[in-house]
Design a protein around this motif. Structure first.
Motif, mmCIF file in Angstrom:
data_model
loop_
_atom_site.group_PDB
_atom_site.id
_atom_site.type_symbol
_atom_site.label_atom_id
_atom_site.label_comp_id
_atom_site.label_asym_id
_atom_site.label_seq_id
_atom_site.Cartn_x
_atom_site.Cartn_y
_atom_site.Cartn_z
ATOM 1 N N ASP A 185 -61.409 -45.565 -23.319
ATOM 2 C CA ASP A 185 -61.799 -44.331 -22.638
ATOM 3 C C ASP A 185 -60.802 -44.073 -21.510
ATOM 4 O OD1 ASP A 185 -63.931 -44.276 -24.333
ATOM 5 O OD2 ASP A 185 -65.434 -44.760 -22.822
ATOM 6 N N ALA A 186 -60.483 -42.806 -21.295
ATOM 7 C CA ALA A 186 -59.461 -42.468 -20.308
ATOM 8 C C ALA A 186 -59.897 -41.283 -19.468
ATOM 9 C CB ALA A 186 -58.138 -42.148 -21.003
ATOM 10 N N VAL A 187 -59.308 -41.182 -18.277
ATOM 11 C CA VAL A 187 -59.562 -40.068 -17.371
ATOM 12 C C VAL A 187 -58.218 -39.461 -16.987
ATOM 13 C CG1 VAL A 187 -59.637 -41.573 -15.326
ATOM 14 C CG2 VAL A 187 -60.780 -39.351 -15.269
ATOM 15 N N PHE A 188 -58.174 -38.135 -16.936
ATOM 16 C CA PHE A 188 -56.962 -37.382 -16.622
ATOM 17 C C PHE A 188 -57.247 -36.436 -15.470
ATOM 18 C CE2 PHE A 188 -56.504 -38.718 -20.928
ATOM 19 C CZ PHE A 188 -55.151 -38.885 -21.149
ATOM 20 N N PHE A 189 -56.281 -36.267 -14.571
ATOM 21 C CA PHE A 189 -56.424 -35.309 -13.487
ATOM 22 C C PHE A 189 -56.175 -33.912 -14.042
ATOM 23 C CE2 PHE A 189 -54.829 -32.797 -9.903
ATOM 24 C CZ PHE A 189 -55.876 -32.977 -9.018
ATOM 25 N N GLY A 190 -57.058 -32.990 -13.735
ATOM 26 C CA GLY A 190 -56.910 -31.608 -14.178
ATOM 27 C C GLY A 190 -57.582 -31.355 -15.515
ATOM 28 N N SER A 191 -57.417 -30.141 -15.975
ATOM 29 C CA SER A 191 -58.002 -29.710 -17.240
ATOM 30 C C SER A 191 -56.976 -29.921 -18.348
ATOM 31 C CB SER A 191 -58.394 -28.241 -17.142
ATOM 32 O OG SER A 191 -58.961 -27.806 -18.334
ATOM 33 N N VAL A 192 -57.217 -30.891 -19.215
ATOM 34 C CA VAL A 192 -56.300 -31.237 -20.293
ATOM 35 C C VAL A 192 -56.829 -30.628 -21.583
ATOM 36 C CG1 VAL A 192 -55.313 -33.135 -21.630
ATOM 37 C CG2 VAL A 192 -55.615 -33.375 -19.168
ATOM 38 N N THR A 193 -55.979 -29.885 -22.268
ATOM 39 C CA THR A 193 -56.400 -29.201 -23.487
ATOM 40 C C THR A 193 -56.006 -29.953 -24.748
ATOM 41 O OG1 THR A 193 -54.393 -27.884 -23.482
ATOM 42 C CG2 THR A 193 -56.329 -26.934 -22.397
ATOM 43 N N GLY A 194 -55.185 -30.976 -24.620
ATOM 44 C CA GLY A 194 -54.719 -31.715 -25.785
ATOM 45 C C GLY A 194 -55.835 -32.462 -26.491
ATOM 46 N N GLU A 195 -55.602 -32.767 -27.750
ATOM 47 C CA GLU A 195 -56.546 -33.529 -28.566
ATOM 48 C C GLU A 195 -55.948 -34.895 -28.857
ATOM 49 O OE1 GLU A 195 -59.612 -32.669 -29.548
ATOM 50 O OE2 GLU A 195 -59.461 -30.740 -28.554
ATOM 51 N N ILE A 196 -56.803 -35.883 -29.044
ATOM 52 C CA ILE A 196 -56.357 -37.222 -29.406
ATOM 53 C C ILE A 196 -56.751 -37.484 -30.851
ATOM 54 C CG2 ILE A 196 -56.586 -39.677 -28.936
ATOM 55 C CD1 ILE A 196 -57.187 -38.970 -26.044
ATOM 56 N N THR A 197 -55.741 -37.803 -31.657
ATOM 57 C CA THR A 197 -55.965 -38.185 -33.044
ATOM 58 C C THR A 197 -55.155 -39.451 -33.298
ATOM 59 O OG1 THR A 197 -54.115 -36.882 -33.887
ATOM 60 C CG2 THR A 197 -56.247 -35.767 -33.743
ATOM 61 N N GLY A 198 -55.156 -39.939 -34.510
ATOM 62 C CA GLY A 198 -54.408 -41.147 -34.832
ATOM 63 C C GLY A 198 -52.966 -40.894 -35.201
ATOM 64 N N GLU A 199 -52.563 -39.636 -35.297
ATOM 65 C CA GLU A 199 -51.207 -39.353 -35.736
ATOM 66 C C GLU A 199 -50.209 -39.453 -34.594
ATOM 67 O OE1 GLU A 199 -50.985 -34.790 -36.354
ATOM 68 O OE2 GLU A 199 -52.864 -35.427 -37.278
ATOM 69 N N ASP A 259 -49.635 -41.248 -26.020
ATOM 70 C CA ASP A 259 -48.759 -40.075 -25.944
ATOM 71 C C ASP A 259 -49.265 -39.079 -24.906
ATOM 72 O OD1 ASP A 259 -47.132 -41.075 -28.032
ATOM 73 O OD2 ASP A 259 -48.495 -40.232 -29.531
ATOM 74 N N LEU A 260 -50.571 -38.866 -24.892
ATOM 75 C CA LEU A 260 -51.157 -37.935 -23.930
ATOM 76 C C LEU A 260 -51.016 -38.465 -22.499
ATOM 77 C CD1 LEU A 260 -52.550 -35.182 -24.131
ATOM 78 C CD2 LEU A 260 -54.730 -36.373 -24.090
ATOM 79 N N MET A 261 -51.123 -39.783 -22.335
ATOM 80 C CA MET A 261 -50.970 -40.376 -21.006
ATOM 81 C C MET A 261 -49.530 -40.282 -20.511
ATOM 82 S SD MET A 261 -53.597 -43.573 -21.168
ATOM 83 C CE MET A 261 -53.460 -43.932 -19.431
ATOM 84 N N MET A 262 -48.565 -40.316 -21.407
ATOM 85 C CA MET A 262 -47.168 -40.129 -21.004
ATOM 86 C C MET A 262 -46.917 -38.686 -20.606
ATOM 87 S SD MET A 262 -45.090 -42.585 -23.624
ATOM 88 C CE MET A 262 -43.523 -42.219 -22.879
ATOM 89 N N GLU A 263 -47.587 -37.763 -21.267
ATOM 90 C CA GLU A 263 -47.440 -36.338 -20.946
ATOM 91 C C GLU A 263 -48.097 -36.002 -19.612
ATOM 92 O OE1 GLU A 263 -48.684 -32.017 -22.876
ATOM 93 O OE2 GLU A 263 -48.737 -33.809 -24.136
ATOM 94 N N TYR A 264 -49.189 -36.680 -19.293
ATOM 95 C CA TYR A 264 -49.925 -36.471 -18.045
ATOM 96 C C TYR A 264 -49.912 -37.780 -17.250
ATOM 97 C CZ TYR A 264 -51.738 -32.261 -20.284
ATOM 98 O OH TYR A 264 -51.860 -31.052 -20.908
ATOM 99 N N ILE A 279 -56.653 -45.594 -17.945
ATOM 100 C CA ILE A 279 -57.702 -46.148 -18.786
ATOM 101 C C ILE A 279 -58.841 -46.604 -17.878
ATOM 102 C CG2 ILE A 279 -58.296 -47.977 -20.427
ATOM 103 C CD1 ILE A 279 -56.377 -45.943 -21.585
ATOM 104 N N ILE A 280 -60.062 -46.240 -18.203
ATOM 105 C CA ILE A 280 -61.216 -46.601 -17.379
ATOM 106 C C ILE A 280 -61.434 -48.108 -17.451
ATOM 107 C CG2 ILE A 280 -63.713 -46.341 -17.099
ATOM 108 C CD1 ILE A 280 -63.397 -43.473 -18.140
ATOM 109 N N ARG A 281 -61.482 -48.748 -16.271
ATOM 110 C CA ARG A 281 -61.653 -50.199 -16.189
ATOM 111 C C ARG A 281 -63.014 -50.610 -15.651
ATOM 112 N NH1 ARG A 281 -58.300 -51.494 -19.885
ATOM 113 N NH2 ARG A 281 -56.145 -51.102 -19.396
ATOM 114 N N SER A 282 -63.615 -49.782 -14.799
ATOM 115 C CA SER A 282 -64.945 -50.114 -14.289
ATOM 116 C C SER A 282 -65.700 -48.847 -13.937
ATOM 117 C CB SER A 282 -64.862 -51.036 -13.073
ATOM 118 O OG SER A 282 -64.325 -50.356 -11.964
ATOM 119 N N VAL A 283 -67.021 -48.953 -14.027
ATOM 120 C CA VAL A 283 -67.916 -47.845 -13.694
ATOM 121 C C VAL A 283 -69.000 -48.389 -12.777
ATOM 122 C CG1 VAL A 283 -69.562 -46.160 -14.592
ATOM 123 C CG2 VAL A 283 -67.481 -46.659 -15.876
#
Length: 121
Positions: free
Chosen positions: A69-83, A90-95, A100-104
């Motif tokens: 599970d991951a958290v991103f700053f701002g409104s991210v419109t991208g989708e995560i798939t296996g491709e 890839d999305l984390m490099m773009e943003y 990655i969430i480590r604790s709650v």
């Protein structure tokens, strides 16, 4: 001046391997960079803290978070798939303001300032 003015996007992995994207407005995002000397070298580690106040708790369910599970700053419109090109990494490099969430920490049982705090790396 309001404390909870930031927008974040949560990506939570489901059992079938797909991701659910949730955009949450009205949170507090905090970036920190910790520097330390380790074996004579400067080591830097980033940490992210996101506080979800009481008003946003009905939008999220962090009771069963996974290591993907991951958290991103701002409104991210991208989708995560296996491709290739659409994976979580890839999305984390773009943003770069993401992690990655480590604790709650669930503080929703408090009398004042009920919240959930998420820490990510």
């Amino acid at each position: 001046m309001a404390l909870f003015t930031d927008v974040v996007t949560l990506f939570q992995k489901k059992n079938d391997g797909s991701y659910v994207r949730t955009i949450v407005d009205g949170v507090m995002w905090t970036d920190t960079v910790e520097k330390s000397l380790s074996t004579g070298k400067l080591v830097m580690a980033k940490a992210i803290s996101v506080t979800f106040p009481e008003e946003t708790l009905d939008l999220i369910d962090l009771s069963t978070y996974s290591e993907e599970d991951a958290v991103f700053f701002g409104s991210v419109t991208g989708e995560i798939t296996g491709e290739k090109g659409k994976r979580l990494s890839d999305l984390m490099m773009e943003y770069p303001r993401s992690g990655i969430i480590r604790s709650v920490s669930d503080n929703s049982n408090r009398d004042f300032l009920k919240n959930i705090k998420v820490v990510a790396y």
